[in-house]
Design a protein around this motif. Structure first.
Motif, PDB file in Angstrom:
ATOM      1  N   VAL A 112     -19.119 -91.388  52.872  1.00  0.00           N
ATOM      2  CA  VAL A 112     -19.355 -90.052  52.308  1.00  0.00           C
ATOM      3  C   VAL A 112     -18.126 -89.168  52.510  1.00  0.00           C
ATOM      4  CG1 VAL A 112     -20.690 -87.928  52.648  1.00  0.00           C
ATOM      5  CG2 VAL A 112     -21.868 -90.114  52.452  1.00  0.00           C
ATOM      6  N   ILE A 113     -17.576 -89.190  53.704  1.00  0.00           N
ATOM      7  CA  ILE A 113     -16.387 -88.373  53.984  1.00  0.00           C
ATOM      8  C   ILE A 113     -15.210 -88.815  53.129  1.00  0.00           C
ATOM      9  CG2 ILE A 113     -14.679 -87.820  55.765  1.00  0.00           C
ATOM     10  CD1 ILE A 113     -17.059 -87.861  57.771  1.00  0.00           C
ATOM     11  N   ILE A 114     -15.026 -90.123  52.993  1.00  0.00           N
ATOM     12  CA  ILE A 114     -13.920 -90.638  52.168  1.00  0.00           C
ATOM     13  C   ILE A 114     -14.063 -90.165  50.725  1.00  0.00           C
ATOM     14  CG2 ILE A 114     -12.962 -92.750  51.139  1.00  0.00           C
ATOM     15  CD1 ILE A 114     -13.475 -94.094  53.891  1.00  0.00           C
ATOM     16  N   VAL A 115     -15.265 -90.266  50.176  1.00  0.00           N
ATOM     17  CA  VAL A 115     -15.477 -89.845  48.780  1.00  0.00           C
ATOM     18  C   VAL A 115     -15.231 -88.352  48.621  1.00  0.00           C
ATOM     19  CG1 VAL A 115     -17.195 -89.602  46.939  1.00  0.00           C
ATOM     20  CG2 VAL A 115     -17.044 -91.736  48.218  1.00  0.00           C
ATOM     21  N   LEU A 116     -15.726 -87.544  49.545  1.00  0.00           N
ATOM     22  CA  LEU A 116     -15.501 -86.101  49.444  1.00  0.00           C
ATOM     23  C   LEU A 116     -14.020 -85.749  49.565  1.00  0.00           C
ATOM     24  CD1 LEU A 116     -18.572 -84.729  51.418  1.00  0.00           C
ATOM     25  CD2 LEU A 116     -18.151 -84.593  48.955  1.00  0.00           C
TER      26      LEU A 116
ATOM     27  N   TYR B 209     -25.854 -98.505  60.435  1.00  0.00           N
ATOM     28  CA  TYR B 209     -25.915 -98.108  59.029  1.00  0.00           C
ATOM     29  C   TYR B 209     -25.424 -96.670  58.836  1.00  0.00           C
ATOM     30  CZ  TYR B 209     -28.908-102.217  58.689  1.00  0.00           C
ATOM     31  OH  TYR B 209     -29.399-103.485  58.763  1.00  0.00           O
ATOM     32  N   GLY B 210     -25.770 -95.812  59.771  1.00  0.00           N
ATOM     33  CA  GLY B 210     -25.429 -94.398  59.649  1.00  0.00           C
ATOM     34  C   GLY B 210     -23.942 -94.120  59.734  1.00  0.00           C
ATOM     35  N   ALA B 211     -23.257 -94.777  60.663  1.00  0.00           N
ATOM     36  CA  ALA B 211     -21.815 -94.524  60.839  1.00  0.00           C
ATOM     37  C   ALA B 211     -21.014 -94.947  59.603  1.00  0.00           C
ATOM     38  CB  ALA B 211     -21.300 -95.218  62.097  1.00  0.00           C
ATOM     39  N   PRO B 212     -21.208 -96.167  59.090  1.00  0.00           N
ATOM     40  CA  PRO B 212     -20.452 -96.530  57.873  1.00  0.00           C
ATOM     41  C   PRO B 212     -20.793 -95.639  56.679  1.00  0.00           C
ATOM     42  CG  PRO B 212     -21.397 -98.489  58.878  1.00  0.00           C
ATOM     43  CD  PRO B 212     -21.962 -97.309  59.604  1.00  0.00           C
TER      44      PRO B 212
ATOM     45  N   PHE C  80     -26.862 -88.874  59.117  1.00  0.00           N
ATOM     46  CA  PHE C  80     -27.160 -88.335  60.446  1.00  0.00           C
ATOM     47  C   PHE C  80     -28.531 -88.784  60.943  1.00  0.00           C
ATOM     48  CE2 PHE C  80     -23.634 -85.341  59.762  1.00  0.00           C
ATOM     49  CZ  PHE C  80     -23.000 -85.502  60.989  1.00  0.00           C
ATOM     50  N   ALA C  81     -29.499 -88.899  60.043  1.00  0.00           N
ATOM     51  CA  ALA C  81     -30.818 -89.402  60.441  1.00  0.00           C
ATOM     52  C   ALA C  81     -30.721 -90.849  60.911  1.00  0.00           C
ATOM     53  CB  ALA C  81     -31.803 -89.277  59.282  1.00  0.00           C
TER      54      ALA C  81
END
Length: 158
Positions: free
Chosen positions: A117-121, A109-112, A98-99
């Motif tokens: 992170v969402i995919i791993v969770l 960089y933030g979007a990928p 988010f930063a």
């Protein structure tokens, strides 16, 4: 003649979702180690304002990267303790993403990063992953109570 699987013969091999999540987490740890090496070379080349900045930051990235890499490899090889490291690492990466998306102005960089992170969770909290994790905590369960995807299937004898 088919027999019920023995609970003590649970497979050490985790579900595909856990292995995929572990592989992504291992790559994150490896990435942090690569960043550490780059920072050390940067400092060794004299391009740093202060002596400790790149060396200290590099050491921080190396230590955390090694831990995250170990957690990812643990998941790939079926060790349940790696899931805690992986989940904590993903939770800590959310504010970083988010930063990058907002304050840093680097959405490329933030979007990928946020997507990864969402995919791993999602992988680590998928139903098969949760059943695999919980199977270790049900040693007295009856064989019929254990989901088939966390029990090693007997191989046919030739």
């Amino acid at each position: 003649m088919q027999t019920s699987p023995d609970p003590s013969s649970r497979s050490a091999r985790p579900p595909t979702a856990v292995r995929r999540g572990g592989a992504i987490v291992a790559l994150e740890g490896l990435g942090a180690i690569v960043i550490a090496v780059v920072l050390w070379f940067h400092a060794a080349g004299g391009a740093d304002e202060s002596f400790i900045s790149s060396y200290g930051t590099g050491a921080w990235f190396a230590i955390l990267g090694a831990g995250v890499l170990a957690g990812g490899l643990a998941l790939i090889t079926g060790r349940r303790w790696g899931r805690a490291i992986a989940v904590v690492a993903q939770i800590l990466l959310i504010p970083v993403a988010f930063a990058l998306l907002t304050d840093s102005g680097q959405p490329q960089y933030g979007a990928p990063l946020l997507i990864v992170v969402i995919i791993v969770l999602v992988l680590l909290f998928s139903p098969s992953s949760v059943r695999w994790l919980a199977a270790d905590y049900a040693p007295d369960a009856e064989p019929d109570d254990i989901p088939p995807d966390v029990v090693e299937k007997p191989k046919p004898k030739s």
